[in-house]
Each structure stands twice: as structure tokens, then as C-alpha cells.
Design a protein around this motif. Structure first.
Motif, mmCIF file in Angstrom:
data_model
loop_
_atom_site.group_PDB
_atom_site.id
_atom_site.type_symbol
_atom_site.label_atom_id
_atom_site.label_comp_id
_atom_site.label_asym_id
_atom_site.label_seq_id
_atom_site.Cartn_x
_atom_site.Cartn_y
_atom_site.Cartn_z
ATOM 1 N N PRO A 150 -6.967 -2.129 -2.745
ATOM 2 C CA PRO A 150 -7.049 -0.704 -2.379
ATOM 3 C C PRO A 150 -8.171 -0.409 -1.399
ATOM 4 O O PRO A 150 -8.089 0.546 -0.628
ATOM 5 N N THR A 155 -8.036 -0.645 3.339
ATOM 6 C CA THR A 155 -7.104 0.316 3.944
ATOM 7 C C THR A 155 -7.689 0.940 5.196
ATOM 8 O O THR A 155 -7.274 2.015 5.603
ATOM 9 N N ARG A 167 2.266 1.758 -3.416
ATOM 10 C CA ARG A 167 1.257 2.278 -4.337
ATOM 11 C C ARG A 167 1.035 3.768 -4.107
ATOM 12 O O ARG A 167 0.840 4.542 -5.052
ATOM 13 N N GLU A 168 1.059 4.204 -2.828
ATOM 14 C CA GLU A 168 0.939 5.628 -2.541
ATOM 15 C C GLU A 168 2.139 6.399 -3.095
ATOM 16 O O GLU A 168 1.997 7.519 -3.613
ATOM 17 N N SER A 169 3.320 5.797 -2.980
ATOM 18 C CA SER A 169 4.516 6.449 -3.537
ATOM 19 C C SER A 169 4.419 6.568 -5.047
ATOM 20 O O SER A 169 4.808 7.595 -5.627
ATOM 21 N N SER A 202 1.612 6.828 -6.732
ATOM 22 C CA SER A 202 0.631 7.874 -7.006
ATOM 23 C C SER A 202 1.239 9.259 -6.823
ATOM 24 O O SER A 202 1.008 10.178 -7.630
ATOM 25 N N ALA A 203 2.059 9.393 -5.745
ATOM 26 C CA ALA A 203 2.714 10.689 -5.535
ATOM 27 C C ALA A 203 3.709 10.990 -6.648
ATOM 28 O O ALA A 203 3.816 12.147 -7.110
ATOM 29 N N LEU A 259 0.829 -1.207 0.000
ATOM 30 C CA LEU A 259 0.000 0.000 0.000
ATOM 31 C C LEU A 259 0.865 1.259 0.000
ATOM 32 O O LEU A 259 0.553 2.246 -0.693
ATOM 33 N N ALA A 260 1.965 1.238 0.766
ATOM 34 C CA ALA A 260 2.861 2.389 0.789
ATOM 35 C C ALA A 260 3.528 2.594 -0.561
ATOM 36 O O ALA A 260 3.685 3.736 -1.030
#
Length: 338
Positions: free
Chosen positions: A230, A233, A154-156, A158-159, A151-152
Motif C-alpha cells: 500500500p 503508490t 484494493r481501492e474497489s 475499500s469503496a 492496487l485498483a
């Protein structure tokens, strides 16, 4: 039958196609990931098998108090050729010979060896059970850490994608200003460098996500690539404990239980190693019968029986220091367990 077989083959693929996918990987929930890992992880499988093995040892230790029982049956016939006056002549041989038997044995006194072996086996079961619980929690911890790592990642990603979009917009704006004469060429070059860095960050985040998905797939033992869902979470509940409660839980945890059970097993094994200094008393009973017959009828006629009841005492005075070696080994094992 052909249609039914085709349907059975197609159903698993249809079900797999209905499962949600994220970036080409099958998305699974956290609970499913933990369940699959606890079922497929080699360490968890070995812990469960160790528990099964030690449980079988307890059953065997109990069975030592039960007399052993065996039966036997045989039939034989001799034939061939023999010498008679310097020539080989056919030899009819003897008739069929049959034998039947049944025997049982029971150790009446062993100095307490069976009792201590039983206690050691039961303690090994307790240790294996604690080890199995510890492995299940360790596997769950590893899966949750890797799940959140996905999940982290995937957030990275997206960022990094937003950073790339922003850098691209900045480059387009700088290029337009340069063409209009409102900015210098160095401004557009700096924007181009920012776009290159953003693309590099994007590639790095995508690679980190692939690596995290592969690590999660390895932990759960999946044949295909899986990823974190997703939608899964939600914030996990927290347990607030003071230092005294935390210490009490730690002292009753699986590692402590396993160590205590190992100590009990080593002490019982040490006592069992000292029992050969005591004499053993055993008993046995057997019943056998033999008869002959010209036909192959498994001795269906009357069979005379012979019975034998025996009590014996055995007291080894010297066995080449084997007893002393076993006592030393078990004493060292006890010291290590302490």
C-alpha cells in the motif's frame, strides 16, 4: 551443532514473519516484483538461455580456425586356451602390446564457410540480445500492469466496504423510522436490498483482489501469495516525447534490432550454403608409436614413432542436390527475414 542447525532453520522463517502482510498476503514493492519476475518468468529465462546458446555458437565458430588435437593410448594382451592334439591347453598368449598416438587436423581453405558461419553466429547473438531486452521490458510491463490492478482492486474493495457501511446505516435509519411510524415498510425493504447489493459488491471486490494477487504471484514466480504494498503508490514519472523522437526510439527498439540481426544472419547463412561449390583444402599430422612388453608397465620402454603429414583437396562434383537444397532453404529464410 544442533543449536546452530536449529538457528539456521529458524532464521528464514523469522525473516519471513517480519515482512509486512496485507490481508494474509506478503506485501512487496514494485521494484522487487519486477526484479523477481525478470528472474523467474519462463519467457525471460528462455531469452537468457538463447543468448547463452548463441554466445557459445560464436565461440565454436572462432574455434574452427584452430587445429583440432587428439591423443590416444591403449594396451592389450591376448590369452585363454587353444586346441593342441585334440585337447584344450592353456594359452599364454602374446606379451602386452601398447600404442600411443597424437593427431591434429586443420582445414586450410573452405570457400569462406567458416567466415560466413561466424558472421551468422554473431548476428544471432545480436538478435538474442535484442530479444532478451524485449522480454525484460515485456515482463516489467506485465508486472506493473498487474501490480496496479492489485492496487485498483484494493481501492474497489475499500469503496465497496464504505458502500456497505453506508447501506447498513441507511437500513438502520429506515428501520427506526418505520418503527416510529415516520416511514413506510417499503423504505426499509429498499434499504435492505441496497445492503444486499453492497454485500454482493463487497464479495465481488474481495474475489477480484484475490485473483489479482494470485496473478501477481504467478508473474513474479513466488511460492507464497504476494500483493502490492500500500505504501508503494507514488506517482510514476512521465516522459514527454514528440512524434519524431518517438519514431526514432521505435526504429531503434529491440524488435527492430532483432529483425535486422535476423536478416544479417540469414544472409550470412545463405553465403555459407554456397561455399560447398568451392573445393576444400585440409591438412593433417599424426604421430604414432607401438611397442610390446611382458609386464604391465604402459609401454615404459623405448617406443618407435611413425609420423604422417598429409595435405588433401576435396571437390564434390555431385552430392545428390544437397547443396541446392541448402541454398534454397537459406534463400527462403532470407526472404522471410526481409
Amino acid at each position: 551443532m544442533t543449536r546452530v542447525t536449529s538457528l539456521l532453520i529458524a532464521v528464514p522463517f523469522a525473516l519471513a514473519a517480519q515482512q509486512p502482510t496485507v490481508d494474509g498476503a506478503r506485501a512487496i514493492a514494485l521494484d522487487e516484483a519486477v526484479r523477481l519476475a525478470q528472474r523467474n518468468n519462463p519467457a525471460a529465462v528462455q531469452a537468457r538461455n538463447a543468448l547463452r546458446t548463441n554466445s557459445a555458437a560464436v565461440r565454436t565458430a572462432y574455434a574452427q580456425y584452430i587445429p583440432s588435437l587428439s591423443v590416444s593410448s591403449s594396451g592389450s594382451k591376448a590369452g585363454g586356451e587353444t586346441f593342441f592334439q585334440g585337447q584344450l591347453v592353456p594359452y599364454r598368449g602374446s606379451p602386452w602390446s601398447y600404442s600411443r598416438g597424437i593427431s591434429t587436423n586443420l582445414e586450410l581453405f573452405d570457400g569462406g564457410r567458416r567466415w560466413y558461419n561466424l558472421k551468422a553466429a554473431q548476428a544471432n547473438v545480436d538478435a538474442a540480445d535484442a530479444s532478451e531486452i524485449s522480454q525484460r521490458f515485456n515482463v516489467a510491463l506485465q508486472v506493473k500492469q498487474q501490480y496496479f490492478a492489485v492496487l485498483a482492486a484494493r481501492e474497489s474493495e475499500s469503496a465497496a466496504r464504505r458502500q456497505l457501511d453506508q447501506a447498513t446505516e441507511q437500513l438502520n435509519s429506515s428501520t427506526a423510522k418505520v418503527r416510529a411510524g415516520a416511514a413506510t415498510k417499503s423504505d426499509s425493504l429498499r434499504s435492505a436490498i441496497q445492503v444486499g447489493n453492497a454485500r454482493l459488491a463487497m464479495l465481488t471486490s474481495q474475489n477480484n483482489l484475490r485473483v489479482a494477487n494470485a496473478a501477481l504471484s504467478r508473474l513474479v514466480g513466488a511460492l507464497d501469495v504476494v500483493t502490492a504494498s500500500p505504501a508503494d503508490t507514488a506517482e510514476m514519472g512521465r516522459i514527454v516525447l514528440d512524434s519524431a523522437s518517438l519514431t526514432a526510439l521505435a526504429m531503434e527498439g529491440p524488435p527492430v534490432r532483432q529483425a535486422e540481426a535476423a536478416l544479417v544472419a540469414s544472409r550470412a547463412a545463405k553465403k555459407a550454403a554456397k561455399t560447398p561449390y568451392m573445393p576444400t583444402i585440409s591438412s593433417s599430422y599424426s604421430m604414432n608409436g607401438n611397442n610390446t612388453s611382458d609386464a604391465f608397465d604402459f609401454g615404459s620402454g623405448r617406443i618407435p614413432k611413425q609420423t604422417n603429414l598429409r595435405f588433401s583437396l576435396n571437390f564434390p562434383l555431385f552430392n545428390n542436390f544437397s547443396r541446392e537444397e541448402n541454398v534454397t532453404r537459406t534463400t527462403v529464410a532470407e526472404d522471410n527475414a526481409v
